[in-house]
Every structure is written in structure tokens, then in C-alpha cells.
Scaffold this motif. Sequence first.
Motif, mmCIF file in Angstrom:
data_model
loop_
_atom_site.group_PDB
_atom_site.id
_atom_site.type_symbol
_atom_site.label_atom_id
_atom_site.label_comp_id
_atom_site.label_asym_id
_atom_site.label_seq_id
_atom_site.Cartn_x
_atom_site.Cartn_y
_atom_site.Cartn_z
ATOM 1 N N ASP A 192 12.183 2.934 -0.304
ATOM 2 C CA ASP A 192 13.185 3.646 -0.145
ATOM 3 C C ASP A 192 12.924 3.926 1.794
ATOM 4 O O ASP A 192 14.043 4.230 2.167
ATOM 5 C CB ASP A 192 12.836 5.265 -0.385
ATOM 6 C CG ASP A 192 13.060 5.345 -1.941
ATOM 7 O OD1 ASP A 192 14.153 4.314 -2.320
ATOM 8 O OD2 ASP A 192 12.546 5.766 -2.398
ATOM 9 N N ASP A 193 11.800 3.703 2.151
ATOM 10 C CA ASP A 193 11.502 3.561 3.659
ATOM 11 C C ASP A 193 12.200 2.498 4.274
ATOM 12 O O ASP A 193 12.990 2.622 5.098
ATOM 13 C CB ASP A 193 10.210 3.786 3.949
ATOM 14 C CG ASP A 193 9.452 4.626 3.545
ATOM 15 O OD1 ASP A 193 9.891 5.929 3.611
ATOM 16 O OD2 ASP A 193 8.289 4.821 3.101
ATOM 17 N N ILE A 194 12.251 1.372 3.644
ATOM 18 C CA ILE A 194 12.971 0.154 4.379
ATOM 19 C C ILE A 194 14.366 0.066 4.170
ATOM 20 O O ILE A 194 15.177 -0.125 5.126
ATOM 21 C CB ILE A 194 12.432 -1.223 3.752
ATOM 22 C CG1 ILE A 194 10.864 -1.388 3.873
ATOM 23 C CG2 ILE A 194 13.270 -2.246 3.838
ATOM 24 C CD1 ILE A 194 10.266 -2.438 2.951
ATOM 25 N N THR B 10 8.336 6.895 10.537
ATOM 26 C CA THR B 10 9.502 7.597 10.156
ATOM 27 C C THR B 10 10.095 8.327 11.349
ATOM 28 O O THR B 10 11.445 8.159 11.249
ATOM 29 C CB THR B 10 9.010 8.845 9.150
ATOM 30 O OG1 THR B 10 8.422 8.418 7.946
ATOM 31 C CG2 THR B 10 10.347 9.521 8.642
ATOM 32 N N ASN B 11 9.218 8.767 12.079
ATOM 33 C CA ASN B 11 9.868 9.394 13.528
ATOM 34 C C ASN B 11 10.844 8.384 14.265
ATOM 35 O O ASN B 11 11.862 8.319 14.728
ATOM 36 C CB ASN B 11 8.971 9.950 14.455
ATOM 37 C CG ASN B 11 9.630 10.647 15.534
ATOM 38 O OD1 ASN B 11 10.521 11.621 15.460
ATOM 39 N ND2 ASN B 11 9.217 10.210 16.602
ATOM 40 N N ASN B 12 10.052 7.123 14.350
ATOM 41 C CA ASN B 12 10.651 6.111 15.120
ATOM 42 C C ASN B 12 11.789 5.550 14.391
ATOM 43 O O ASN B 12 12.836 5.049 15.066
ATOM 44 C CB ASN B 12 9.622 4.914 15.465
ATOM 45 C CG ASN B 12 8.566 5.185 16.248
ATOM 46 O OD1 ASN B 12 8.894 6.406 17.070
ATOM 47 N ND2 ASN B 12 7.579 4.586 16.241
ATOM 48 N N MET C 97 8.972 -5.627 10.041
ATOM 49 C CA MET C 97 9.073 -4.156 10.003
ATOM 50 C C MET C 97 8.743 -3.729 8.480
ATOM 51 O O MET C 97 7.940 -2.883 8.208
ATOM 52 C CB MET C 97 10.376 -3.771 10.548
ATOM 53 C CG MET C 97 10.454 -3.922 11.957
ATOM 54 S SD MET C 97 12.306 -3.556 12.502
ATOM 55 C CE MET C 97 12.391 -1.822 11.834
ATOM 56 N N LYS C 98 9.326 -4.840 7.547
ATOM 57 C CA LYS C 98 9.251 -4.441 6.188
ATOM 58 C C LYS C 98 7.542 -4.488 5.891
ATOM 59 O O LYS C 98 7.207 -3.602 5.256
ATOM 60 C CB LYS C 98 9.759 -5.860 5.460
ATOM 61 C CG LYS C 98 11.404 -5.423 5.280
ATOM 62 C CD LYS C 98 12.131 -6.825 4.449
ATOM 63 C CE LYS C 98 13.394 -6.614 4.388
ATOM 64 N NZ LYS C 98 14.070 -7.737 3.601
ATOM 65 N N ASN C 99 7.042 -5.454 6.524
ATOM 66 C CA ASN C 99 5.351 -5.558 6.071
ATOM 67 C C ASN C 99 4.735 -4.164 6.630
ATOM 68 O O ASN C 99 3.996 -3.755 6.027
ATOM 69 C CB ASN C 99 5.032 -6.931 6.880
ATOM 70 C CG ASN C 99 3.345 -6.945 6.532
ATOM 71 O OD1 ASN C 99 3.022 -7.310 5.603
ATOM 72 N ND2 ASN C 99 2.636 -6.741 7.502
ATOM 73 N N ASP C 100 5.204 -3.819 7.790
ATOM 74 C CA ASP C 100 4.574 -2.606 8.249
ATOM 75 C C ASP C 100 4.683 -1.478 7.477
ATOM 76 O O ASP C 100 3.953 -0.711 7.350
ATOM 77 C CB ASP C 100 5.207 -2.255 9.681
ATOM 78 C CG ASP C 100 4.897 -3.164 10.761
ATOM 79 O OD1 ASP C 100 3.808 -3.986 10.653
ATOM 80 O OD2 ASP C 100 5.501 -3.141 11.919
ATOM 81 N N TRP C 101 6.017 -1.400 7.090
ATOM 82 C CA TRP C 101 6.405 -0.244 5.977
ATOM 83 C C TRP C 101 5.583 -0.412 4.820
ATOM 84 O O TRP C 101 4.940 0.624 3.975
ATOM 85 C CB TRP C 101 7.802 -0.112 5.430
ATOM 86 C CG TRP C 101 8.552 0.549 6.704
ATOM 87 C CD1 TRP C 101 9.820 0.063 7.476
ATOM 88 C CD2 TRP C 101 8.626 1.918 6.889
ATOM 89 N NE1 TRP C 101 10.265 0.961 8.114
ATOM 90 C CE2 TRP C 101 9.489 2.205 7.869
ATOM 91 C CE3 TRP C 101 7.967 3.132 6.391
ATOM 92 C CZ2 TRP C 101 9.858 3.618 8.378
ATOM 93 C CZ3 TRP C 101 8.053 4.080 6.964
ATOM 94 C CH2 TRP C 101 9.066 4.617 7.903
ATOM 95 N N LYS D 236 0.932 -1.249 -0.036
ATOM 96 C CA LYS D 236 -0.022 0.075 -0.087
ATOM 97 C C LYS D 236 0.899 1.407 0.155
ATOM 98 O O LYS D 236 0.417 2.452 -0.398
ATOM 99 C CB LYS D 236 -1.035 0.148 1.127
ATOM 100 C CG LYS D 236 -1.938 -1.010 1.254
ATOM 101 C CD LYS D 236 -2.686 -1.257 2.372
ATOM 102 C CE LYS D 236 -3.567 -2.534 2.538
ATOM 103 N NZ LYS D 236 -4.695 -2.401 3.677
ATOM 104 N N ASN D 237 2.030 1.219 0.549
ATOM 105 C CA ASN D 237 2.966 2.168 0.459
ATOM 106 C C ASN D 237 3.822 2.206 -0.758
ATOM 107 O O ASN D 237 4.794 1.459 -0.787
ATOM 108 C CB ASN D 237 3.630 2.209 1.729
ATOM 109 C CG ASN D 237 4.640 3.399 1.898
ATOM 110 O OD1 ASN D 237 4.646 4.007 0.993
ATOM 111 N ND2 ASN D 237 5.656 3.270 2.782
#
Length: 207
Positions: A21-23, A138-140, A121-125, A15-16
Amino acid sequence: MESNENVSTLYKNVKNNNCDDDIKRTFQYTRLFFTVSGIWPMITKYSSKRARYLSHLVIFSCFLMIAFTFLPCALHTIFREKNPAVKVVLLGPVGASLGAILKYAIILLRSNTIKKCVEQMKNDWMTVENAEELAIMTNNANTGRKIAVICTLFLYTGGMSFHAIVPILKGTKINEFNQTIRPLGYPGYDIFVDAQRTPIYEIIFFL
């Protein structure tokens, strides 16, 4: 050492759109540390056989290097050093080396648990749905990156300083046989080799 494919192409229900890039940003320092220590291919889902074989070689080399420091110093402290005060001082480097072995072994033993955490964590992103959730993550992630850097500097700067800088500050000495003794961070290497000979001294100092 991981597949070159983007994470978003390997998982469903993404969904993201910026999850790749976030991961990468989230695991940047963790991946670097675990890659150098040979652990990263063991805690990632998509790693080639070549990467896994290479990781085993790196892990073996790391254990060998730690043992290279630990065993001579431990043997010297237990069997050769007679001064109780010096023994107490030597417990520092012996304990540090033993602690490094235990930490490394525990990480390896818990690699499956760490792997599950990484995948979660990958799934969360990938499944973050709104800007508020993204901002929190992002803050965490930024906080985690800072903590990773601080912990790495704190844990390993001291050891490197003791191993490299302290011997340099001590300088060379002349023994009773009028021989120049160059200092090493840890004693006991002379149990196995002539640690003062070149290039043996340089190899030990570098390792």
C-alpha cells in the motif's frame, strides 16, 4: 501494465507488512503520468513483454503527436513568416514543442537510472524498521505526491490552454477571398494539408 503480484511477494527480506500500500500510494501519480506516456513498463522490474511492446507503441505515438505540432510551426516560422515581431512570438510555441521533445527523450535515455531509483525506493519501503522511519518516509512521500501534481498542472495546463482555449477566444476570420478561416493554436499546417477542411481541421484541433 506491471505484474499483478504484490511487491512483497517478489522481494525477500520484507520487514514492512504494509509496503504494498505504501509503494502504491508513493508512485500513484508518477505511475499514472509514466503509464500514459508509455514509460512505466521501462522503469519497473517486473513488466510483461506485452506491456513493453505496448509502451514502445505509445512512445512512438507520443513523439509523432509532438512532431505533428512542432514541424509545421517550425517550418512556418523559419521559412514563411517575414515579420520579425511575429517570428519572435512564434518562438514560444516552437520552443515549447522542442522542449517537450527534449524532455521526453531525456527521460527515455535516463530510464535505467530512473528504474534503479524506483527499485531503491521500493526497497526502502520494504525494509523500514520502526515507526519513526515510517513517519519520515510517509511525510516525504506525501510531499512528493503534492509536488508531482503541482508540476504536472503547471507544465501542461498552459500548453493545453494555448492549444485549445486561445483559438476559441480568437474566433473565426474572413480572408480577402471571403473564406471563413478558423483559428488554430499553431500555424503551418497548410504547408501539408488544407487545414480548414472538415474533418482535417477538427483532427488537427484535437491533436
